[in-house]
Enzyme design. Sequence first.
Site, PDB file in Angstrom:
ATOM      1  N   THR A  22     -26.104 -10.793  10.162  1.00 26.40           N
ATOM      2  CA  THR A  22     -27.050 -10.391   9.261  1.00 26.40           C
ATOM      3  C   THR A  22     -26.180  -9.570   8.184  1.00 26.40           C
ATOM      4  OG1 THR A  22     -29.092 -10.152  10.461  1.00 26.40           O
ATOM      5  CG2 THR A  22     -29.169  -8.948   8.594  1.00 26.40           C
TER       6      THR A  22
ATOM      7  N   CYS B 129      -1.403   4.850   9.600  1.00 35.54           N
ATOM      8  CA  CYS B 129      -1.325   4.243  10.733  1.00 35.54           C
ATOM      9  C   CYS B 129      -0.087   4.935  11.576  1.00 35.54           C
ATOM     10  CB  CYS B 129      -1.405   2.753  10.745  1.00 35.54           C
ATOM     11  SG  CYS B 129      -2.332   2.104   9.640  1.00 35.54           S
TER      12      CYS B 129
ATOM     13  N   ASN C 240       0.781  -0.976   0.053  1.00 33.82           N
ATOM     14  CA  ASN C 240       0.123   0.025   0.052  1.00 33.82           C
ATOM     15  C   ASN C 240       0.922   1.350   0.065  1.00 33.82           C
ATOM     16  OD1 ASN C 240       0.305  -1.473   2.651  1.00 33.82           O
ATOM     17  ND2 ASN C 240      -0.341   0.661   3.387  1.00 33.82           N
TER      18      ASN C 240
HETATM   19  C1  LIG Z   1      -6.582  -0.558   3.575  1.00 30.58           C
HETATM   20  C2  LIG Z   1      -5.815  -1.686   3.651  1.00 30.58           C
HETATM   21  C3  LIG Z   1      -6.073  -2.633   4.786  1.00 30.58           C
HETATM   22  C4  LIG Z   1      -7.414  -2.520   5.491  1.00 30.58           C
HETATM   23  O1  LIG Z   1      -8.677  -2.781   5.020  1.00 30.58           O
HETATM   24  P1  LIG Z   1      -9.895  -2.190   5.812  1.00 30.58           P
HETATM   25  O2  LIG Z   1     -11.080  -2.624   4.951  1.00 30.58           O
HETATM   26  O3  LIG Z   1      -9.684  -0.580   5.826  1.00 30.58           O
HETATM   27  O4  LIG Z   1     -10.055  -2.856   6.906  1.00 30.58           O
HETATM   28  C5  LIG Z   1      -5.364  -4.075   4.889  1.00 30.58           C
HETATM   29  N1  LIG Z   1      -4.357  -4.102   3.733  1.00 30.58           N
HETATM   30  C6  LIG Z   1      -4.022  -3.264   2.850  1.00 30.58           C
HETATM   31  C7  LIG Z   1      -2.824  -3.525   1.937  1.00 30.58           C
HETATM   32  C8  LIG Z   1      -4.676  -2.059   2.887  1.00 30.58           C
HETATM   33  O5  LIG Z   1      -4.308  -1.118   1.965  1.00 30.58           O
END
Ligand SMILES: *Cc1c(COP(=O)(O)O)cnc(C)c1O
Length: 403
Positions: A241, A329, A155
């Site tokens: 649900t 983060c 990411n």
């Molecule tokens: C954003 C992200 C997540 C987390 O996903 P959420 O739907 O926000 O919990 C996990 N892994 C990667 C590589 C991400 O970019």
Amino acid sequence: MSGPTGIYLDNNATTRVDPRVVEEMLPFFSEHFGNPSSIHSFGAEVGGKMREARARVAALLGAAHDTEIVFTSGGTESNNTAILSALKVAPDRREIITSAVEHPAVLEVCRHLAKHEGYVLHIIPVDKQGRLDIDAYKAALSPRVAVVSIMWANNETGTIFPVEALADMAKEHGILFHTDAVQAVGKVPLRLAETNIDMLSLSGHKLHAPKGVGALYVRRGIRFRPLLRGGHQERERRAGTENTTAIIGLGKAAELALVHMDQENTTVKALRDKLEKALLETVGHCFVTGNVHDRLPNTTNIAFEYIEGEGILLFLSRVGIAASSGSACTSGSLEPSHVLRAMDIPFTAAHGAIRFSLSRETTEAEIDQVIAAVPEIIGRLRSLSPYWDNGAPRAEAFKPEYA
Ligand SMILES: *Cc1c(COP(=O)(O)O)cnc(C)c1O
């Protein structure tokens, strides 16, 4: 109500919900509100639309069967579910393999299991270009390992890992292979049916669907244990649900992602390349982090040496440009990103790393504005930097090292 205006280049953090996704969802809030588990017509209607959503997600992934898709609350839940399931179905295997550059939704889960539940954790390192150490990976594989969890694409840098080959190697040892493909889905064409990947996580809000919805691909025939127990939803793989409206939105987003896949790899990639090339040419003492040869088409992470990323983001924000200093983060802390640290990027560069992540909604005019704005901002910040003097970096000796 109108939202903030400006140029949004933080699409790896989250994307705008596509208006066509919103349109698809709207009738399912108050018109078609049934519970898909109900026998009556209110439920059946929603159930049918959910089946369509499942088929659309399966098509995006190139899965062999729609029933391999389990809807979840997002990437984090999918990652937790996959890893914990793999450990439960193979109680005699007490080792886990992951990489040093995973999202916290994988890395923190694995660290917790090692620290509090006695699992042996192999964290595979990466090189300066962010490429996985394949020899270290091979050395860690053994029949003692229950699960490999390695991301498809990073990411922060966009670096793509050869997960299909990694899954082949894991299979030789009977190890379940999971991949966090949250950043890859919608940007990289996938043919899961032709791979040895057992489980794959995706998240709605990274592909123009709402936040709080995602999916876990679970290959037919593998053993699986649910994280949440209760009702019989999702073929007893995820109780509760269903978030029907969001799931229907995710289905539409998956359909659109397939339609726009070419555009991601042509138009979006060309804009990313234009931005990157221009910044490298006009701003000195900066470089691209990650593997530029195998990378997501929408991401560039540029390390501007001798300045602070937070300062760059603040100045960018003042001229209406939204980017990120890596992962959301770690922002707010003085620690550079764990991804850039794992790549051994020097402290004075890692601190000034900025991730620009585009989307199919990014325009050339926006990219031109960013190209025009960044050099001046970097120059201004450097003139204030203690590592910078008279238009050049100070002596090497002045660079602080990692603590
Ligand atoms: C954003 C992200 C997540 C987390 O996903 P959420 O739907 O926000 O919990 C996990 N892994 C990667 C590589 C991400 O970019």
